[in-house]
Design a protein around this motif. Sequence first.
Motif, PDB file in Angstrom:
ATOM      1  N   GLY A  43      31.349  26.825  14.802  1.00  0.00           N
ATOM      2  CA  GLY A  43      31.449  25.981  13.606  1.00  0.00           C
ATOM      3  C   GLY A  43      30.101  25.148  13.766  1.00  0.00           C
ATOM      4  O   GLY A  43      29.394  24.773  12.568  1.00  0.00           O
ATOM      5  N   LEU A  44      29.635  24.775  14.785  1.00  0.00           N
ATOM      6  CA  LEU A  44      28.533  23.875  15.180  1.00  0.00           C
ATOM      7  C   LEU A  44      27.187  24.899  15.299  1.00  0.00           C
ATOM      8  O   LEU A  44      26.329  24.515  14.830  1.00  0.00           O
ATOM      9  N   MET A  45      27.431  26.141  16.221  1.00  0.00           N
ATOM     10  CA  MET A  45      26.238  26.760  16.664  1.00  0.00           C
ATOM     11  C   MET A  45      25.913  27.869  15.844  1.00  0.00           C
ATOM     12  O   MET A  45      24.898  28.227  15.755  1.00  0.00           O
ATOM     13  N   ARG A  46      27.021  28.512  15.306  1.00  0.00           N
ATOM     14  CA  ARG A  46      26.757  29.859  14.413  1.00  0.00           C
ATOM     15  C   ARG A  46      27.760  29.572  13.405  1.00  0.00           C
ATOM     16  O   ARG A  46      28.561  30.335  13.040  1.00  0.00           O
ATOM     17  N   PRO A  47      27.573  28.627  12.459  1.00  0.00           N
ATOM     18  CA  PRO A  47      28.442  28.514  11.332  1.00  0.00           C
ATOM     19  C   PRO A  47      28.104  29.540  10.264  1.00  0.00           C
ATOM     20  O   PRO A  47      27.118  30.191  10.116  1.00  0.00           O
TER      21      PRO A  47
END
Length: 823
Positions: A500-504
């Motif tokens: 959810g932070l890196m590839r949301p």
Amino acid sequence: MTDLDPPDLTALVGRLTLEQKVRLLTGADFWALNAEPEIGLRRVVTSDGPAGVRGELWDERDTSANLPSPTALAATWDDALLAELGHLLASEARRKGVDVVLAPTVNLHRSPYGGRHFECFSEDPVLTARVGAAIVRAMQDDGVAATVKHFVANDSESDRLTVDMRIDERTLREVYLAPFEVIVRDAGAWAVMAAYNQVNGTTMTESPLLRDVLHAEWGFDGVTMSDWYATRSTVATAVGGLDLAMPGPTGPWGDLLVEAVRDGQVSEEAVDDKVRRLLRLAHRVGALEPVTQQPLAPRTPEDTHALVRRAAAAGFVMVRNEPVGGVPALPLNRPELRRVAVVGPNAHPGRTLGGGSAFVFPDREISPVDGLREAFGEDVVVYAEGVRAHHRIGIADPAHLSVPGSGAPGVRIRFVDRDGDVLATDERTGTAYNWNNAFVDGVAPEKLGAIEMTTVLTAPETGEYRVGFSGLGQFRMLLGGDVAVDELLVLPEGADPVEGLMRPPQRGVDVALAEGESVELTVVRTITDHTPGSDLLVSLQLNADLPYPGDEAAIAHAVDLARVSDVAVVVVGTNEEVESEGFDRDSLDLPGRQDELVRRVAAANPRTVVVVNAGAPVVMPWRDEVAAVLLSWFPGQEFGHALADLLTGVVEPGGRLPTTWPATESEVLPSTRPVDGALAYDEGLHVGYRRFLRDAVAPAYWFGHGLGYTTWSYDALDVAGGPDDAVARVTVRNTGDRSGRELVQAYVAREGSAVERPTRWLASYAWVGADPGETVTVEVPLPRRTFEHWDTDAGAWTIEPGGFLVQVGRGAGDIVLEASTGW
């Protein structure tokens, strides 16, 4: 730093109530530990830090020195340089008010598919231990705690929160625990982070390895903290050796742990031991009165840039350098070059670091195009993207954005309550935002109803733009005042939360703009859940891609530039879609049509130099078709400057491979995908180059491989001493025409062993420098552990009687001399 005597710590603990003690054992918030003024304890601050110390903010407002990624650092094989970088990390930590840096990551490159591969040093436990220890010693000499992580076997990302790593005892001891042992026992690490995963059926925050091995056997006197949200039980973690549950203030300890002590399930003595460890750590970092910590000498930005630049160059690995017209392709002869074509999706801006815990916001980023234009001249370097390798919409370039009304660069952010009234307004120059339950002054999280981001995008060229946003939660996007998207974005089922932070998830729309034309973009993120750690953990991006003519036209343009240039520098690599914390890789191929780009450029220009900007191995089917290949890893913010230094011969490529690069994916590489919740480490001791040797499979490039700008001969090897003081004396000669450095690598083998062993395993290494024609002898000490193996029946280290074979050379697959120990 000097420890307080144990009676002093015990006395401090004795002044606290049980409730006060337990309160100290859970974080005060996302990054900090609780203060206890009654005993002179201030707040202790932690921060991520594998490639730079982030601090408590995670955005452009608090920039950090962006060091090369750990794979690049390990590629230097240079303990002294890594100590310099450890001092830099400590300086950055002290500058940002950070006491405990959550680094280094000393898990191993078990598989090239590991998504967090770039954040770990090497596939070899000896190299990992040495480079990790050098960094830890330097940081702690400057009064900043290092946190060695993730204990243990957190070597891949798939189902990492729950996966059970099945590892036999000897492999666990000799391979995966080995770096932790050296850094804890020899380098004296002050903190260790327990991993999410299980090992042989027990989750690491409850594992007996914490108590029986880390504490009892290795004598660790520091703090064992959980990875964030990895503490999932009360009693089992409290009696199992965990000292600190992060983050806070909620968690499974608190009142539940107090109750467990009252009920006799957990002894108060165990709680006291945890608090003593925390106070010892606080004293070491200057957070406990009386404070004895001394200030560090300030560093200028110029000093930092120079060190990062030097470190990046030292980690570049040249794996190929063939003659073109009778002369090696590199280094380039600058006065002879009239035009240099720099092409590829990673040529500008380039990828300087990986995603996840290692991500920071640097004060500047020098792309390959920037660095080469500075070195060769604006009129010499021509640039083409060549191919677009990402599928997601990129983060919007702030250079094209302005605040509505004022025209100032950036984005206007309004925090509004549930009735739509404005609580506060902020202006930001960045377009990636991370709010961990903390926003701006005047914004109480419980009152927040929505966050509104508004900016004006002005087109730098005519074409079709893709604009949008990325994040989790309820979003509405307005384009030119009209609603373009109104949707709830969620992660796919089973995804790691860090994704959810890196590839949301993201959404975008196309908009046609003429050069100079503007459009207003507003993104509204609604807050519906106000419980800590839920909807208030807001992370999002504003996204925008510039017009793109399509792969075929882009490749053709790059080929045209290459054809009329003296040299073509093709910068290819991975991106955040395929290499990041939170997920493993599905393929080792370069994303998009990058392989085709390389082949077509090489066909157009025989002097093609390929720079591979990836944190982990990729398959390079064209590697024998180009003149030169440089592996840059994620080299930090001075990428372009370091590249220019290498290409022009100002410095020599200093790196040697810290991990083996496979030739293809047709062979079976170690899997990162659990089966029925478990991942079997079936290769046992044969990790990395050891497996290639066992199976007699030739990789593309062996562990330890790397070329310089001179040549060497290995003339003699003598092995002296016994198991406790063995040393290999190696004589080498610089046979080239320029001064240089050679990495002498010593391996050990045991023929006819009574126990299973690798074909050979790394024992030690040393750098040697020499002028042209000079002969030098270097001593390479061979530690006792080199000859030991773990006897599972005895539960102890032992040395098998008889002699060993010492082998030296340029890599695991390039042995040039060998000699027996003669025992």
